[in-house]
Design an enzyme around this catalytic site. Structure first.
Site, PDB file in Angstrom:
ATOM      1  N   LYS A  94      11.247 -14.987   5.119  1.00 54.07           N
ATOM      2  CA  LYS A  94      12.440 -14.277   5.583  1.00 54.07           C
ATOM      3  C   LYS A  94      12.013 -13.562   6.860  1.00 54.07           C
ATOM      4  CE  LYS A  94      14.603 -10.853   5.806  1.00 54.07           C
ATOM      5  NZ  LYS A  94      14.882 -10.294   7.142  1.00 54.07           N
TER       6      LYS A  94
ATOM      7  N   GLU B  61       1.328  -4.766   4.913  1.00 56.26           N
ATOM      8  CA  GLU B  61       0.847  -4.299   6.229  1.00 56.26           C
ATOM      9  C   GLU B  61       1.949  -3.423   6.800  1.00 56.26           C
ATOM     10  OE1 GLU B  61      -2.092  -4.853   7.003  1.00 56.26           O
ATOM     11  OE2 GLU B  61      -2.693  -6.708   6.039  1.00 56.26           O
TER      12      GLU B  61
ATOM     13  N   CYS C  69       1.947  -2.435  15.898  1.00 57.28           N
ATOM     14  CA  CYS C  69       1.599  -1.518  14.814  1.00 57.28           C
ATOM     15  C   CYS C  69       0.267  -0.827  15.062  1.00 57.28           C
ATOM     16  CB  CYS C  69       1.556  -2.270  13.499  1.00 57.28           C
ATOM     17  SG  CYS C  69       0.436  -3.681  13.561  1.00 57.28           S
TER      18      CYS C  69
ATOM     19  N   GLU D 138       5.892   7.721  13.090  1.00 55.31           N
ATOM     20  CA  GLU D 138       5.736   6.524  13.929  1.00 55.31           C
ATOM     21  C   GLU D 138       7.007   6.327  14.752  1.00 55.31           C
ATOM     22  OE1 GLU D 138       6.102   2.578  12.121  1.00 55.31           O
ATOM     23  OE2 GLU D 138       4.315   1.957  13.200  1.00 55.31           O
TER      24      GLU D 138
HETATM   25  P1  NAD Z   1      11.294  -3.353   8.729  1.00 55.22           P
HETATM   26  O1  NAD Z   1      10.579  -2.780   7.567  1.00 55.22           O
HETATM   27  O2  NAD Z   1      12.575  -2.749   9.143  1.00 55.22           O
HETATM   28  O3  NAD Z   1      11.617  -4.893   8.497  1.00 55.22           O
HETATM   29  C1  NAD Z   1      10.605  -5.844   8.204  1.00 55.22           C
HETATM   30  C2  NAD Z   1      11.206  -6.981   7.427  1.00 55.22           C
HETATM   31  O4  NAD Z   1      11.631  -6.517   6.153  1.00 55.22           O
HETATM   32  C3  NAD Z   1      12.434  -7.604   8.087  1.00 55.22           C
HETATM   33  O5  NAD Z   1      12.377  -8.988   7.901  1.00 55.22           O
HETATM   34  C4  NAD Z   1      13.568  -6.981   7.300  1.00 55.22           C
HETATM   35  O6  NAD Z   1      14.741  -7.756   7.296  1.00 55.22           O
HETATM   36  C5  NAD Z   1      12.960  -6.915   5.914  1.00 55.22           C
HETATM   37  N1  NAD Z   1      13.573  -5.940   5.009  1.00 55.22           N
HETATM   38  C6  NAD Z   1      14.138  -4.758   5.326  1.00 55.22           C
HETATM   39  N2  NAD Z   1      14.574  -4.134   4.202  1.00 55.22           N
HETATM   40  C7  NAD Z   1      14.261  -4.944   3.163  1.00 55.22           C
HETATM   41  C8  NAD Z   1      14.458  -4.869   1.750  1.00 55.22           C
HETATM   42  N3  NAD Z   1      15.053  -3.814   1.175  1.00 55.22           N
HETATM   43  N4  NAD Z   1      14.014  -5.886   0.986  1.00 55.22           N
HETATM   44  C9  NAD Z   1      13.406  -6.942   1.539  1.00 55.22           C
HETATM   45  N5  NAD Z   1      13.213  -7.091   2.876  1.00 55.22           N
HETATM   46  C10 NAD Z   1      13.625  -6.100   3.674  1.00 55.22           C
HETATM   47  O7  NAD Z   1      10.238  -3.360   9.925  1.00 55.22           O
HETATM   48  P2  NAD Z   1      10.500  -3.817  11.431  1.00 55.22           P
HETATM   49  O8  NAD Z   1      11.353  -2.771  12.069  1.00 55.22           O
HETATM   50  O9  NAD Z   1      10.915  -5.231  11.460  1.00 55.22           O
HETATM   51  O10 NAD Z   1       9.023  -3.761  12.046  1.00 55.22           O
HETATM   52  C11 NAD Z   1       8.455  -2.598  12.572  1.00 55.22           C
HETATM   53  C12 NAD Z   1       7.527  -1.943  11.560  1.00 55.22           C
HETATM   54  O11 NAD Z   1       6.550  -2.886  11.160  1.00 55.22           O
HETATM   55  C13 NAD Z   1       6.760  -0.781  12.124  1.00 55.22           C
HETATM   56  O12 NAD Z   1       6.704   0.243  11.155  1.00 55.22           O
HETATM   57  C14 NAD Z   1       5.356  -1.349  12.351  1.00 55.22           C
HETATM   58  O13 NAD Z   1       4.306  -0.413  12.343  1.00 55.22           O
HETATM   59  C15 NAD Z   1       5.257  -2.303  11.213  1.00 55.22           C
HETATM   60  N6  NAD Z   1       4.252  -3.335  11.488  1.00 55.22           N
HETATM   61  C16 NAD Z   1       3.075  -3.292  10.793  1.00 55.22           C
HETATM   62  C17 NAD Z   1       2.088  -4.231  11.071  1.00 55.22           C
HETATM   63  C18 NAD Z   1       0.778  -4.221  10.331  1.00 55.22           C
HETATM   64  O14 NAD Z   1       0.079  -5.217  10.390  1.00 55.22           O
HETATM   65  N7  NAD Z   1       0.421  -3.147   9.648  1.00 55.22           N
HETATM   66  C19 NAD Z   1       2.328  -5.221  12.021  1.00 55.22           C
HETATM   67  C20 NAD Z   1       3.543  -5.225  12.704  1.00 55.22           C
HETATM   68  C21 NAD Z   1       4.505  -4.276  12.416  1.00 55.22           C
END
Ligand code: NAD
Length: 486
Positions: free
Chosen positions: A178, A254, A288, A390
């Protein structure tokens, strides 16, 4: 108008409900595609296809054949490089210069690296004594976990998704991906590549949509999903953990970061400036591992702030495809709203704005885009929200420090623990400080140097578990011990 459908059992499939959502280019807010939104029916179909594929030719394939297939996938991504590049840059607005050297090559490299790692993974064998003197032999085996749900974010869409898909497939699992609703294109293109390379139907499936009450929630709640691997926000990670608890499914998380950069007066200042430029502003700050808190030893504080300001002033903001551009827009209007609210909060909390803090005037054609100014602050208190939360934008706060002890405490004064960067020419100090900073990844005199064999992941609220190298293999396999009495 381009349409992006789900990829289920080797076919491009429309949503039964007919529901779609818009995919827009953050450069000028133009419509790129209409994307089908998965309901329960599409998620059920994708998970069923993934389950069925485990019992088909994929499940019987030798390790060598599987590795060959994954190498072919890597080669095909490289052959279709320009299409992947174009799709990624349109979805995210990131400069071609970045995506062509980071996102797309790493997307391909992930498949090669994990195919090779698995092929070279040794098997454990332990000979043991038994009372009859004949003994027994224990053999450890890695078995695929089954159907893996892959939930990925928008900041490095192909790179981060394939960092999960590649080891999952190398280990013999099947996946339902997804991708982020902001960046559906490269996951869809990868479906075409899988078909072209002869990956059996059902091994790689993609469902598009949002999180709550949409594809993300239906997928993570699905009983036939055996494990969930997630990259995204800490808050979302907590919701997914709750879903995974039903049926006791394994998770890998992550999550977010609020990473410190620590600059000692004995550093190579040129390197520290260039490294901090990258770690704070690469990908418009949407990494991130990026540095949002910079601590600089007092004797060089003023000089560091002025030099970083001067370098930020030189950043070339512009269209992703333009020559020399190193700074694009944020991923969406919605994300810009969030980042701008922190720009305002910083002022309200008493920050001095060294540079930036607003929205640049890009001219008529581009002003509908999600452009934002790269920003540096000083003068905030350690308990300011801008220091603790963040932001995920092109910004950092710089604060002076006086002692090693003090800066270690400051670096660790956070709920997160993903990454840190230390700049010093004193190697004993570098090791001493690196050992005491509570983060999953610590760079010394560099940032974002990644060897795919090493562990990747965060401490505290930055994640659970590790990916990379054999750590990925541990997550994507179930270890079995076979004990043979001799
Ligand atoms: P997000 O958590 O909003 O979304 C990530 C994914 O989760 C998307 O595909 C979204 O549709 C899905 N999602 C959202 N709510 C959900 C739910 N209730 N159930 C299932 N899936 C759901 O994150 P984002 O805004 O896409 O990405 C940015 C964040 O990701 C930042 O916090 C960043 O630090 C983190 N990030 C972490 C790493 C790492 O390796 N630690 C790498 C990249 C990004």
């Amino acid at each position: 108008m381009k349409e992006i459908k789900h990829f289920i059992n080797g076919d491009h499939v429309a949503s039964q409900s007919g529901r779609t959502f818009e995919n827009r280019n953050p450069v000028d807010n133009s419509l790129i595609a209409r994307v089908h939104e998965a309901g329960q029916a599409e998620v059920d179909a994708a998970v069923s296809a993934a389950q069925a594929a485990l019992n088909g030719p994929w499940g019987r394939m030798t390790l060598k054949d599987r590795a060959e297939l994954l190498n072919r996938v890597a080669d095909r991504i490289t052959e279709r490089f320009d299409e992947f590049l174009d799709a990624e840059c349109k979805d995210t607005g990131k400069p071609y210069a970045m995506a062509s050297t980071v996102d797309i090559p790493r997307g391909a490299a992930n498949f090669k690296a994990f195919a090779e790692m698995l092929a070279n993974e040794p098997t454990d064998a332990f000979r043991m004594d038994t009372p009859d003197g004949l003994g027994a032999l224990n053999i450890g085996q890695r078995r695929p976990k089954g159907v893996i749900a892959v939930i990925s974010p928008w900041n490095l869409p192909l790179l981060l998704m394939t960092f999960k898909v590649a080891p999952a497939l190398a280990c013999g699992n099947t996946v339902v991906v997804k991708p982020s609703e902001e960046t559906p294109s490269t996951a869809a293109l990868l479906g075409e590549v899988m078909n072209e390379c002869g990956v059996p139907p059902g091994v790689y499936n993609v469902v598009h949509g949002f999180g709550p009450n949409s594809a993300g929630e239906y997928l993570t709640a699905h009983k036939a999903v055996n494990a969930i691997t997630f990259t995204g926000e800490t808050r979302t990670g907590q919701i997914i953990m709750q879903a995974a608890a039903i049926g006791l499914r394994d998770i890998s998380m992550e999550l977010g970061g609020k990473n410190p950069g620590v600059v000692f007066a004995d550093c190579d200042l040129d390197k520290a400036i260039e490294g901090t430029m990258r770690s704070a502003f690469l990908n418009c700050g949407q990494v991130c591992l990026g540095t949002e808190r910079v601590y600089v030893e007092r004797p060089i504080f003023e000089r560091f702030v002025e030099r970083l300001r001067a370098r930020v002033a030189e950043l070339r903001i512009g269209r992703p495809q333009d020559e020399g551009v190193d700074f694009g827009p944020l991923v969406s209007q919605q994300h810009r709203k969030k980042v701008l609210s922190y720009y305002q909060l910083a002022v309200d909390e008493g920050a001095t704005v060294v540079i930036g803090g607003g929205v640049p005037d890009m001219g008529d054609e581009l002003n509908e885009g999600a452009w934002i100014e790269p920003t540096i602050w000083t003068g905030l208190a350690d308990d300011a929200r801008v220091i603790r939360e963040e932001i995920f934008g092109p910004c950092c706060h710089i604060r002076p420090f006086d002692t090693e002890e003090e800066v270690i405490a400051l670096a660790n004064d956070t709920d997160y623990g993903l990454a840190a960067a230390i700049w010093t020419e004193n190697s004993a100090r570098a090791i001493r400080v690196a050992e005491q900073v509570n983060a999953g990844i610590v760079w010394v005199n560099s940032w974002y140097l990644r060897d795919l064999r090493t562990s990747f992941g965060g401490a505290k609220r930055s994640g659970i578990g590790r990916e990379g190298g054999t750590y990925s293999l541990d997550f994507y396999t179930e270890l079995k011990n076979i004990c043979i009495k001799l």
